[in-house]
Design an enzyme around this catalytic site. Structure first.
Site, PDB file in Angstrom:
ATOM      1  N   ARG A  29       0.822  -1.220   0.000  1.00 21.47           N
ATOM      2  CA  ARG A  29       0.000   0.000   0.000  1.00 21.47           C
ATOM      3  C   ARG A  29       0.851   1.263   0.000  1.00 21.47           C
ATOM      4  NH1 ARG A  29      -4.714   0.912   4.441  1.00 21.47           N
ATOM      5  NH2 ARG A  29      -2.919   1.349   5.790  1.00 21.47           N
ATOM      6  N   LYS A  42      -2.483   7.444   1.484  1.00 16.59           N
ATOM      7  CA  LYS A  42      -2.266   7.730   2.912  1.00 16.59           C
ATOM      8  C   LYS A  42      -1.113   8.725   2.997  1.00 16.59           C
ATOM      9  CE  LYS A  42      -2.172   5.064   7.252  1.00 16.59           C
ATOM     10  NZ  LYS A  42      -3.501   5.362   7.782  1.00 16.59           N
ATOM     11  N   GLU A  48     -16.078   7.694   6.282  1.00 17.57           N
ATOM     12  CA  GLU A  48     -15.283   7.029   7.318  1.00 17.57           C
ATOM     13  C   GLU A  48     -15.076   7.993   8.469  1.00 17.57           C
ATOM     14  OE1 GLU A  48     -11.443   6.032   5.712  1.00 17.57           O
ATOM     15  OE2 GLU A  48     -11.121   8.027   4.898  1.00 17.57           O
TER      16      GLU A  48
END
Length: 294
Positions: free
Chosen positions: A54, A153, A186
């Protein structure tokens, strides 16, 4: 400084008091970089490959060339844990654009900065996993995927932080974020799930969320248990009227939400499906992962 952590920084392992990054680093100046939060349990790094995959995918998305291979990065994670004699804890892995000038252009940053911290972690209080937590809905909307994709991220977490400030001011532990269409996305640091009539629902990636690794693990465990689970858009109405609600994340694992914006969720304590999944997750996490000391 006593009991200092040993930090990996650009090819060296140094004491935390000596782990210094330039004030000209574009990770600091512009939030230009990516990171991963990774747990290790019982001497094993949980979902090590998935976390490394990721961070490489996020780096590719922002055209940041990580100056090591995936295998080399895995060794950095393992060695950082070893040097701190840790068996259970949390890793923060960071890759920034590196030192540049005061201008915005990343082309002025010839070499990325890579550092890795392994330490212990403080979770939510144990009783909260039984009683659940109250959360609020933030006025701050989640970043649109067409502007700053939450799948990256990145070191720029201001969107999440502004929502977290709202939670703090309301005396809540977390804040739920909606996207620009009012669809549930979220929380500031966790993915969200609801349960209705024995079926689990969680928002799909395209509404603007991080594709959480704990989220994926919980989904797999639910399927193995024979529990129906769907990625589906829903609104606050569905959250307020859910039988159960829980959040998942690297630090939180799986924690019940028992109040949202003053509305009691379900029975007001952690529900049976939430507790069942948390137990299954903890058992799975303690027995699977990349060995640190073998």
């Amino acid at each position: 400084m006593s009991d200092e952590l040993i930090i990996y920084l650009d090819g060296e392992y140094v004491k935390e008091s000596e782990a210094k990054v330039s004030v000209f680093d574009h990770g600091l100046l512009y939030g230009d970089g990516v990171f991963e939060g990774i747990r290790f349990y019982n001497g094993r790094i949980f979902k090590c490959k998935e976390h490394i995959d990721r961070i490489f995918a996020a780096a590719k998305a922002i055209m940041l060339e990580i100056p090591m291979s995936k295998e080399e990065m895995k060794e950095v994670l393992i060695e950082t844990c070893r040097r701190n004699n840790l068996k259970d804890g949390y890793i923060r892995l960071v890759v920034t654009r590196g030192r540049g000038d005061l201008g915005l252009s990343p082309t002025k940053c010839p070499k990325p900065t890579v550092f890795c911290i392994a330490s212990t972690i403080t979770l939510y209080p144990k009783e909260m996993y039984e009683k659940g937590m109250p959360i609020i809905t933030a006025a701050q909307r989640r970043n649109k995927a067409t502007i700053v994709d939450p799948q990256v991220k990145s070191l720029n977490y201001l969107n999440n932080i502004l929502a977290k400030i709202e939670a703090n001011r309301a005396g809540a532990s977390e804040a739920l974020m909606l996207n620009h269409d009012g669809i549930v996305a979220e929380c500031t640091g966790d993915n969200i799930f609801i349960v209705k009539d024995g079926v689990i629902y969680t928002p799909p990636i395209h509404v603007g969320i991080l594709d959480g690794i704990t989220r994926r693990t919980i989904m797999d465990l639910a399927k193995e248990m024979g529990i129906e689970i769907y990625e589906k858009e829903f609104t606050l109405y569905n959250v307020y009227n859910a039988d159960e609600c829980f959040l998942t994340g690297t630090a939180a694992e799986a924690i019940a939400v028992t109040q949202v914006d003053g509305r009691t969720i379900g029975s007001g304590v952690a529900g049976p499906i939430t507790k069942k999944l948390l137990k299954a997750f903890q058992e799975y996490a303690r027995n699977n992962g990349e060995p640190i000391y073998e």
